[in-house]
Scaffold this motif. Structure first.
Motif, PDB file in Angstrom:
ATOM      1  N   SER A   1      34.218  46.265  52.317  1.00  0.00           N
ATOM      2  CA  SER A   1      34.873  45.023  52.738  1.00  0.00           C
ATOM      3  C   SER A   1      35.118  44.184  51.484  1.00  0.00           C
ATOM      4  CB  SER A   1      33.978  44.235  53.705  1.00  0.00           C
ATOM      5  OG  SER A   1      32.827  43.772  53.026  1.00  0.00           O
ATOM      6  N   GLY A   2      35.885  43.133  51.655  1.00  0.00           N
ATOM      7  CA  GLY A   2      36.076  42.213  50.537  1.00  0.00           C
ATOM      8  C   GLY A   2      34.748  41.607  50.121  1.00  0.00           C
ATOM      9  N   MET A   3      33.911  41.278  51.106  1.00  0.00           N
ATOM     10  CA  MET A   3      32.607  40.682  50.782  1.00  0.00           C
ATOM     11  C   MET A   3      31.702  41.676  50.053  1.00  0.00           C
ATOM     12  SD  MET A   3      32.754  37.547  51.230  1.00  0.00           S
ATOM     13  CE  MET A   3      31.184  37.402  50.404  1.00  0.00           C
ATOM     14  N   ALA A   4      31.787  42.952  50.415  1.00  0.00           N
ATOM     15  CA  ALA A   4      30.987  43.962  49.698  1.00  0.00           C
ATOM     16  C   ALA A   4      31.437  44.006  48.230  1.00  0.00           C
ATOM     17  CB  ALA A   4      31.139  45.329  50.349  1.00  0.00           C
TER      18      ALA A   4
ATOM     19  N   ILE B   1      37.019  27.425  48.811  1.00  0.00           N
ATOM     20  CA  ILE B   1      36.915  28.888  48.746  1.00  0.00           C
ATOM     21  C   ILE B   1      36.673  29.450  50.139  1.00  0.00           C
ATOM     22  CG2 ILE B   1      36.120  29.134  46.354  1.00  0.00           C
ATOM     23  CD1 ILE B   1      33.254  29.261  47.376  1.00  0.00           C
ATOM     24  N   TYR B   2      36.888  30.743  50.276  1.00  0.00           N
ATOM     25  CA  TYR B   2      36.677  31.417  51.565  1.00  0.00           C
ATOM     26  C   TYR B   2      35.236  31.163  52.061  1.00  0.00           C
ATOM     27  CZ  TYR B   2      35.539  35.244  54.694  1.00  0.00           C
ATOM     28  OH  TYR B   2      35.068  35.978  55.749  1.00  0.00           O
ATOM     29  N   GLY B   3      35.105  30.928  53.363  1.00  0.00           N
ATOM     30  CA  GLY B   3      33.801  30.601  53.948  1.00  0.00           C
ATOM     31  C   GLY B   3      32.736  31.669  53.709  1.00  0.00           C
TER      32      GLY B   3
ATOM     33  N   THR C   1      43.872  29.048  47.025  1.00  0.00           N
ATOM     34  CA  THR C   1      42.574  29.081  47.692  1.00  0.00           C
ATOM     35  C   THR C   1      42.723  29.199  49.210  1.00  0.00           C
ATOM     36  OG1 THR C   1      42.559  26.665  47.870  1.00  0.00           O
ATOM     37  CG2 THR C   1      41.546  27.619  45.901  1.00  0.00           C
ATOM     38  N   ASN C   2      41.672  29.680  49.804  1.00  0.00           N
ATOM     39  CA  ASN C   2      41.587  29.768  51.261  1.00  0.00           C
ATOM     40  C   ASN C   2      40.596  28.688  51.710  1.00  0.00           C
ATOM     41  OD1 ASN C   2      41.332  30.474  53.920  1.00  0.00           O
ATOM     42  ND2 ASN C   2      40.375  32.474  53.544  1.00  0.00           N
ATOM     43  N   PRO C   3      40.976  27.659  52.492  1.00  0.00           N
ATOM     44  CA  PRO C   3      42.194  27.634  53.303  1.00  0.00           C
ATOM     45  C   PRO C   3      43.242  26.622  52.851  1.00  0.00           C
ATOM     46  CG  PRO C   3      40.565  26.198  54.295  1.00  0.00           C
ATOM     47  CD  PRO C   3      39.972  26.687  52.976  1.00  0.00           C
TER      48      PRO C   3
ATOM     49  N   VAL D   1      39.017  37.138  39.712  1.00  0.00           N
ATOM     50  CA  VAL D   1      39.954  36.378  40.552  1.00  0.00           C
ATOM     51  C   VAL D   1      40.005  37.033  41.929  1.00  0.00           C
ATOM     52  CG1 VAL D   1      42.346  35.626  40.855  1.00  0.00           C
ATOM     53  CG2 VAL D   1      41.352  35.717  38.554  1.00  0.00           C
ATOM     54  N   ASP D   2      39.700  36.235  42.948  1.00  0.00           N
ATOM     55  CA  ASP D   2      39.895  36.703  44.323  1.00  0.00           C
ATOM     56  C   ASP D   2      41.377  36.526  44.627  1.00  0.00           C
ATOM     57  OD1 ASP D   2      40.206  36.931  47.052  1.00  0.00           O
ATOM     58  OD2 ASP D   2      38.259  36.049  47.527  1.00  0.00           O
ATOM     59  N   ASN D   3      42.085  37.644  44.604  1.00  0.00           N
ATOM     60  CA  ASN D   3      43.548  37.635  44.710  1.00  0.00           C
ATOM     61  C   ASN D   3      44.005  38.025  46.116  1.00  0.00           C
ATOM     62  OD1 ASN D   3      46.056  37.307  43.331  1.00  0.00           O
ATOM     63  ND2 ASN D   3      46.284  39.525  43.177  1.00  0.00           N
TER      64      ASN D   3
ATOM     65  N   THR E   1      40.649  42.155  45.684  1.00  0.00           N
ATOM     66  CA  THR E   1      41.553  41.981  46.827  1.00  0.00           C
ATOM     67  C   THR E   1      40.850  42.464  48.079  1.00  0.00           C
ATOM     68  OG1 THR E   1      43.348  42.641  45.335  1.00  0.00           O
ATOM     69  CG2 THR E   1      43.916  42.396  47.643  1.00  0.00           C
ATOM     70  N   SER E   2      40.834  41.624  49.099  1.00  0.00           N
ATOM     71  CA  SER E   2      40.322  42.113  50.384  1.00  0.00           C
ATOM     72  C   SER E   2      41.388  43.030  50.968  1.00  0.00           C
ATOM     73  CB  SER E   2      40.056  40.925  51.325  1.00  0.00           C
ATOM     74  OG  SER E   2      39.895  41.421  52.647  1.00  0.00           O
ATOM     75  N   ALA E   3      41.064  44.315  51.056  1.00  0.00           N
ATOM     76  CA  ALA E   3      42.030  45.295  51.584  1.00  0.00           C
ATOM     77  C   ALA E   3      42.259  45.094  53.075  1.00  0.00           C
ATOM     78  CB  ALA E   3      41.526  46.716  51.307  1.00  0.00           C
ATOM     79  N   THR E   4      41.355  44.344  53.697  1.00  0.00           N
ATOM     80  CA  THR E   4      41.463  44.009  55.117  1.00  0.00           C
ATOM     81  C   THR E   4      42.782  43.279  55.378  1.00  0.00           C
ATOM     82  OG1 THR E   4      39.089  43.549  54.906  1.00  0.00           O
ATOM     83  CG2 THR E   4      40.139  42.934  56.983  1.00  0.00           C
ATOM     84  N   LYS E   5      43.273  42.602  54.349  1.00  0.00           N
ATOM     85  CA  LYS E   5      44.470  41.771  54.502  1.00  0.00           C
ATOM     86  C   LYS E   5      45.738  42.590  54.234  1.00  0.00           C
ATOM     87  CE  LYS E   5      41.331  38.488  54.726  1.00  0.00           C
ATOM     88  NZ  LYS E   5      39.942  38.785  55.030  1.00  0.00           N
ATOM     89  N   PHE E   6      46.431  42.270  53.131  1.00  0.00           N
ATOM     90  CA  PHE E   6      47.778  42.830  52.934  1.00  0.00           C
ATOM     91  C   PHE E   6      47.788  44.316  52.588  1.00  0.00           C
ATOM     92  CE2 PHE E   6      48.224  38.294  52.123  1.00  0.00           C
ATOM     93  CZ  PHE E   6      49.276  37.998  52.973  1.00  0.00           C
TER      94      PHE E   6
ATOM     95  N   SER F   1      41.061  35.938  59.433  1.00  0.00           N
ATOM     96  CA  SER F   1      41.771  36.888  58.586  1.00  0.00           C
ATOM     97  C   SER F   1      43.249  36.526  58.461  1.00  0.00           C
ATOM     98  CB  SER F   1      41.603  38.319  59.073  1.00  0.00           C
ATOM     99  OG  SER F   1      41.832  39.219  58.000  1.00  0.00           O
ATOM    100  N   PHE F   2      43.933  37.293  57.609  1.00  0.00           N
ATOM    101  CA  PHE F   2      45.367  37.067  57.369  1.00  0.00           C
ATOM    102  C   PHE F   2      45.962  38.346  56.797  1.00  0.00           C
ATOM    103  CE2 PHE F   2      42.904  35.311  53.760  1.00  0.00           C
ATOM    104  CZ  PHE F   2      43.404  36.057  52.711  1.00  0.00           C
ATOM    105  N   GLY F   3      47.275  38.305  56.608  1.00  0.00           N
ATOM    106  CA  GLY F   3      47.916  39.437  55.934  1.00  0.00           C
ATOM    107  C   GLY F   3      48.385  40.543  56.851  1.00  0.00           C
TER     108      GLY F   3
HETATM  109  C1  LIG Z   1      40.026  34.752  50.164  1.00  0.00           C
HETATM  110  C2  LIG Z   1      39.124  35.773  50.789  1.00  0.00           C
HETATM  111  N1  LIG Z   1      38.319  36.494  50.006  1.00  0.00           N
HETATM  112  C3  LIG Z   1      37.481  37.416  50.505  1.00  0.00           C
HETATM  113  C4  LIG Z   1      37.410  37.659  51.860  1.00  0.00           C
HETATM  114  C5  LIG Z   1      36.445  38.678  52.379  1.00  0.00           C
HETATM  115  O1  LIG Z   1      37.120  39.833  52.750  1.00  0.00           O
HETATM  116  P1  LIG Z   1      36.557  40.769  53.922  1.00  0.00           P
HETATM  117  O2  LIG Z   1      36.757  40.036  55.194  1.00  0.00           O
HETATM  118  O3  LIG Z   1      37.389  41.997  53.786  1.00  0.00           O
HETATM  119  O4  LIG Z   1      35.123  40.999  53.639  1.00  0.00           O
HETATM  120  C6  LIG Z   1      38.231  36.935  52.716  1.00  0.00           C
HETATM  121  C7  LIG Z   1      38.184  37.170  54.165  1.00  0.00           C
HETATM  122  O5  LIG Z   1      38.799  36.486  54.950  1.00  0.00           O
HETATM  123  C8  LIG Z   1      39.097  35.962  52.176  1.00  0.00           C
HETATM  124  O6  LIG Z   1      39.871  35.199  52.940  1.00  0.00           O
END
Ligand SMILES: Cc1ncc(COP(=O)(O)O)c(C=O)c1O
Length: 419
Positions: free
Chosen positions: A92-95, A116-118, A172-174, A197-199, A219-224, A350-352
């Motif tokens: 995951s992006g968090m991993a 920043i992302y929560g 930044t998110n959000p 950089v969290d891109n 890059t969180s692959a979960t998104k785009f 999420s997004f993307g």
């Molecule tokens: C900016 C940003 N970085 C990192 C993450 C974490 O990614 P993941 O949900 O794939 O763990 C997110 C998730 O929403 C995000 O918005």
């Protein structure tokens, strides 16, 4: 025109000296596996283990935690499009972010932004200090001077720990704040800090942090990358042999890698990523203009709007405003009604995704950020975030118009007057 030429070993390569553009490279895989059938779609190695030639004689792969051919294809592809020395795919992006935190030792400091992302905030607030012994400092990353001051503070020997890692999100998110990535990388280098950089919001289609001087692009692959709300994953693209080795060590030792099937889906997603992102950004720009003109809307955050406070910096480091927008109405009830009354926008974190998404970050993706911190940082409860999908823009705007009309009837237009 670029000519494609077949080599003796079956690998297809570009014969022209000019390197093809990203859009083309995304469709033609950067690496190829030995494949007797020369399949056009990459093979999925859905296996945990690989039979070895002998007890002391090993093949290229032995165990999928350590390496898997489908993962190698994805990692090579990401390294290629990001101009990185190596890339690593995580669950995951968090991993992926958690692995970057492994670069920091107890007693050292991580510097991050205020918006920043929560999930990243939760890690920095609850795991990094209490469980890893790291100091975490937050500054307004849109102000390079604040970053420099924090870096300087760590060199004074006055008990403030040295900053080892600077973690940037831009936009930044959000709230889609924009940081000057090149300027921060330059100053961080002067102090010997690694920059990640969290891109996730731009993805390498619109912004390539490594080209801007970053050591790591996440890059969180979960998104785009996956793009269809069907994968959870994260990528670290990394510069430098030593850093690559350290990241790989943790990926293998901690077993937080992406599974073969998710890698395969991500590889498929990458092929259409440029196409999807262009269309999503076109839709987002039109939605942002619609929002900016609506009486119920108090403030629009979109990196592609000329009124964005750092639109110039964004334009210098990214090629598009992207497809994420957030806005305030000044009324939680109005925002709630808009979010709940839209029919084409899925209410989801999420997004993307190819599907348009809508959410209220303070109740969803950023609910884990303590209320007092949200208040301190001006992250308001009525904030709505939109991720534009690939649907027809007239349908999307029509849907928003109806939802806004319902909200206006319920709470009046007064909430958004103070633009
Ligand atoms: C900016 C940003 N970085 C990192 C993450 C974490 O990614 P993941 O949900 O794939 O763990 C997110 C998730 O929403 C995000 O918005």
């Amino acid at each position: 025109m670029m000519m494609m030429k077949k080599k003796k070993n079956g690998r297809t390569t570009a014969s022209a000296s000019k390197r093809p553009t990203i859009e083309t490279r995304l469709v033609h895989l950067a690496g190829k596996l030995e494949d007797p059938f020369d399949s056009v779609a990459p093979p999925l190695y859905q296996t945990a283990t690989f039979n070895q030639p002998g007890a002391t004689d090993f093949g290229a792969y032995d165990y999928s935690r350590s390496g898997n051919p489908t993962r190698t294809l994805l990692e090579n592809q990401m390294a290629d499009i990001e101009n990185a020395d190596g890339a690593f795919a995580f669950a995951s992006g968090m991993a992926a972010i958690a692995t970057v935190m492994r670069l920091v030792k107890p007693g050292e400091c991580v510097l991050a932004g205020n918006d920043i992302y929560g999930g990243t905030q939760r890690f920095l607030g609850k795991i990094a200090p209490a469980k890893q012994g790291l100091t975490v400092k937050h500054v307004d990353m849109t102000q390079v001077e604040e970053v420099k001051a924090a870096l300087e503070e760590g060199t004074k020997g006055n008990g403030q720990p040295p900053v080892k890692l600077v973690l940037i999100e831009s936009p930044t998110n959000p709230r889609l704040e924009v940081c000057d990535i090149s300027a921060i990388c330059k100053v961080a280098k002067e102090y010997g800090a690694v920059v990640c950089v969290d891109n996730s919001i731009m993805a390498p289609i619109f912004q390539r942090p490594i080209d801007l001087g970053a050591d790591i692009s996440m890059t969180s692959a979960t998104k785009f990358i996956a793009g269809h709300s069907d994968v959870t994953g994260g990528i670290l693209s990394v510069v430098g042999k030593e850093l690559c080795e350290e990241i790989y060590f943790h990926q293998n030792a901690e077993g937080n890698m992406m599974s073969p099937f998710e890698c395969w889906l991500s590889l498929r997603g990458l092929k259409t990523m440029a196409l999807r992102m262009e269309k999503q950004a076109q839709n987002a720009e039109k939605i942002a203009i619609f929002l900016a003109g609506h009486p119920l809307v108090k403030k629009v955050n979109y990196a592609g709007l000329p009124g964005h406070p750092n639109s110039g910096i964004h334009a210098s480091q990214a090629s598009s405003g992207g497809s994420i927008i957030s806005f305030e109405t000044g009324s939680v009830e109005a925002s709630r009604r808009i979010v709940e009354d839209t029919k084409l926008f899925k209410i989801t974190v999420s997004f993307g995704s190819v599907t348009s998404l809508i959410s209220m970050p303070c109740y969803m993706s950023h609910a884990s950020v303590p209320a007092e911190i949200r208040k301190e940082r001006g992250l308001v409860d009525d904030l709505v975030r939109i991720s534009a999908g690939i649907e027809n823009i007239d349908d999307l705007i029509g849907d928003l118009k109806e939802a806004f009309a319902g909200a206006e009837a319920a709470v009046g237009a007064s909430s958004g007057q103070a633009k």
